[in-house]
Design a protein around this motif. Sequence first.
Motif, PDB file in Angstrom:
ATOM      1  N   MET A   1       0.824  -1.191   0.000  1.00  0.00           N
ATOM      2  CA  MET A   1       0.000   0.000   0.000  1.00  0.00           C
ATOM      3  C   MET A   1       0.870   1.257   0.000  1.00  0.00           C
ATOM      4  O   MET A   1       0.527   2.240  -0.646  1.00  0.00           O
ATOM      5  N   ASN A   2       1.988   1.224   0.780  1.00  0.00           N
ATOM      6  CA  ASN A   2       2.881   2.384   0.809  1.00  0.00           C
ATOM      7  C   ASN A   2       3.444   2.683  -0.579  1.00  0.00           C
ATOM      8  O   ASN A   2       3.620   3.855  -0.932  1.00  0.00           O
ATOM      9  N   LEU A   3       3.716   1.640  -1.366  1.00  0.00           N
ATOM     10  CA  LEU A   3       4.242   1.848  -2.712  1.00  0.00           C
ATOM     11  C   LEU A   3       3.235   2.605  -3.580  1.00  0.00           C
ATOM     12  O   LEU A   3       3.594   3.573  -4.267  1.00  0.00           O
ATOM     13  N   ILE A   4       1.985   2.207  -3.534  1.00  0.00           N
ATOM     14  CA  ILE A   4       0.948   2.872  -4.329  1.00  0.00           C
ATOM     15  C   ILE A   4       0.795   4.323  -3.883  1.00  0.00           C
ATOM     16  O   ILE A   4       0.718   5.240  -4.707  1.00  0.00           O
ATOM     17  N   LEU A   5       0.743   4.536  -2.573  1.00  0.00           N
ATOM     18  CA  LEU A   5       0.607   5.895  -2.055  1.00  0.00           C
ATOM     19  C   LEU A   5       1.801   6.762  -2.436  1.00  0.00           C
ATOM     20  O   LEU A   5       1.643   7.931  -2.797  1.00  0.00           O
ATOM     21  N   ASN A   6       2.998   6.209  -2.363  1.00  0.00           N
ATOM     22  CA  ASN A   6       4.192   6.979  -2.720  1.00  0.00           C
ATOM     23  C   ASN A   6       4.216   7.333  -4.207  1.00  0.00           C
ATOM     24  O   ASN A   6       4.613   8.438  -4.577  1.00  0.00           O
ATOM     25  N   VAL A   7       3.774   6.419  -5.079  1.00  0.00           N
ATOM     26  CA  VAL A   7       3.734   6.719  -6.516  1.00  0.00           C
ATOM     27  C   VAL A   7       2.716   7.822  -6.787  1.00  0.00           C
ATOM     28  O   VAL A   7       3.003   8.783  -7.517  1.00  0.00           O
ATOM     29  N   LEU A   8       1.537   7.718  -6.198  1.00  0.00           N
ATOM     30  CA  LEU A   8       0.533   8.776  -6.359  1.00  0.00           C
ATOM     31  C   LEU A   8       1.037  10.098  -5.788  1.00  0.00           C
ATOM     32  O   LEU A   8       0.791  11.164  -6.350  1.00  0.00           O
ATOM     33  N   TRP A   9       1.731  10.021  -4.670  1.00  0.00           N
ATOM     34  CA  TRP A   9       2.286  11.216  -4.028  1.00  0.00           C
ATOM     35  C   TRP A   9       3.254  11.943  -4.954  1.00  0.00           C
ATOM     36  O   TRP A   9       3.225  13.162  -5.058  1.00  0.00           O
ATOM     37  N   ILE A  10       4.131  11.194  -5.604  1.00  0.00           N
ATOM     38  CA  ILE A  10       5.112  11.799  -6.517  1.00  0.00           C
ATOM     39  C   ILE A  10       4.391  12.573  -7.610  1.00  0.00           C
ATOM     40  O   ILE A  10       4.764  13.697  -7.943  1.00  0.00           O
ATOM     41  N   GLY A  46      14.411  13.438   0.343  1.00  0.00           N
ATOM     42  CA  GLY A  46      14.056  12.020   0.219  1.00  0.00           C
ATOM     43  C   GLY A  46      12.755  11.694   0.920  1.00  0.00           C
ATOM     44  O   GLY A  46      11.916  10.953   0.405  1.00  0.00           O
ATOM     45  N   TYR A  47      12.566  12.273   2.099  1.00  0.00           N
ATOM     46  CA  TYR A  47      11.331  12.061   2.846  1.00  0.00           C
ATOM     47  C   TYR A  47      10.149  12.692   2.116  1.00  0.00           C
ATOM     48  O   TYR A  47       9.060  12.131   2.069  1.00  0.00           O
ATOM     49  N   THR A  48      10.366  13.856   1.528  1.00  0.00           N
ATOM     50  CA  THR A  48       9.300  14.524   0.785  1.00  0.00           C
ATOM     51  C   THR A  48       8.958  13.763  -0.489  1.00  0.00           C
ATOM     52  O   THR A  48       7.819  13.754  -0.922  1.00  0.00           O
ATOM     53  N   LEU A  49       9.926  13.087  -1.073  1.00  0.00           N
ATOM     54  CA  LEU A  49       9.680  12.312  -2.277  1.00  0.00           C
ATOM     55  C   LEU A  49       8.909  11.029  -1.961  1.00  0.00           C
ATOM     56  O   LEU A  49       8.017  10.637  -2.709  1.00  0.00           O
ATOM     57  N   LEU A  50       9.222  10.381  -0.854  1.00  0.00           N
ATOM     58  CA  LEU A  50       8.580   9.115  -0.471  1.00  0.00           C
ATOM     59  C   LEU A  50       8.188   9.143   1.012  1.00  0.00           C
ATOM     60  O   LEU A  50       8.825   8.496   1.844  1.00  0.00           O
ATOM     61  N   PRO A  51       7.118   9.858   1.371  1.00  0.00           N
ATOM     62  CA  PRO A  51       6.807  10.036   2.791  1.00  0.00           C
ATOM     63  C   PRO A  51       6.044   8.881   3.439  1.00  0.00           C
ATOM     64  O   PRO A  51       6.085   8.735   4.667  1.00  0.00           O
ATOM     65  N   PHE A  52       5.356   8.089   2.657  1.00  0.00           N
ATOM     66  CA  PHE A  52       4.519   7.053   3.261  1.00  0.00           C
ATOM     67  C   PHE A  52       5.377   5.885   3.724  1.00  0.00           C
ATOM     68  O   PHE A  52       6.212   5.376   3.007  1.00  0.00           O
ATOM     69  N   GLY A  53       5.177   5.479   4.953  1.00  0.00           N
ATOM     70  CA  GLY A  53       5.981   4.445   5.582  1.00  0.00           C
ATOM     71  C   GLY A  53       7.004   5.020   6.555  1.00  0.00           C
ATOM     72  O   GLY A  53       7.665   4.280   7.271  1.00  0.00           O
TER      73      GLY A  53
END
Length: 130
Positions: A1-10, A46-53
Motif C-alpha cells: 500500500m505504501n508503494l501505491i501511495l508513494n507513486v501517487l504522491w510523486i 528524500g522524505y518529501t519524495l517518499l513520505p509514506f511508511g
Amino acid sequence: MNLILNVLWIVLGGAWMAAGWLLAALLMALSIVGLPWARSAVVMAGYTLLPFGMRAADRAEVTGPDIGTGTLGTLGNLLWLVLAGWWLALGHLMAAVLNAVTIIGLPFAWAHLKLAGFALWPVGRTLVPR
C-alpha cells in the motif's frame, strides 16, 4: 500500500516539493552559514519524495537529548525559518490546497500539511519507520 501511495504522491506534488528541498540544500551548501543544514535538507528531500511508511519524530524522544534538541537547536530552527523554512512551508501549503480540491487528494493534502510544519521547524527532529 505504501508503494501505491508513494507513486501517487510523486505525481500529486511530491516530486516538485522534493526538488524544492534539493534547491534549499544546494543554496545552503553554497553558503558557509547554511552548510550544517544542507545534509538535513537532502534527507528531507528524500522524505518529501517518499513520505509514506516514515514519520517525523522528536530526536530527543528517539535517541535522547543532544546539541540539536536544546537551545542551539532552537537557534538553528530560527535561522532555518528565516533562510528557507518559510518558502518550503508555503510550497507545501499551496500543494495541500491543490490536493484538497479533489477527493482522492485529501490524504495527500494532509501529508503536505504535516510536511509544512516540519519545514518550518526541522532541527531536533528525525525520521523513523512507521
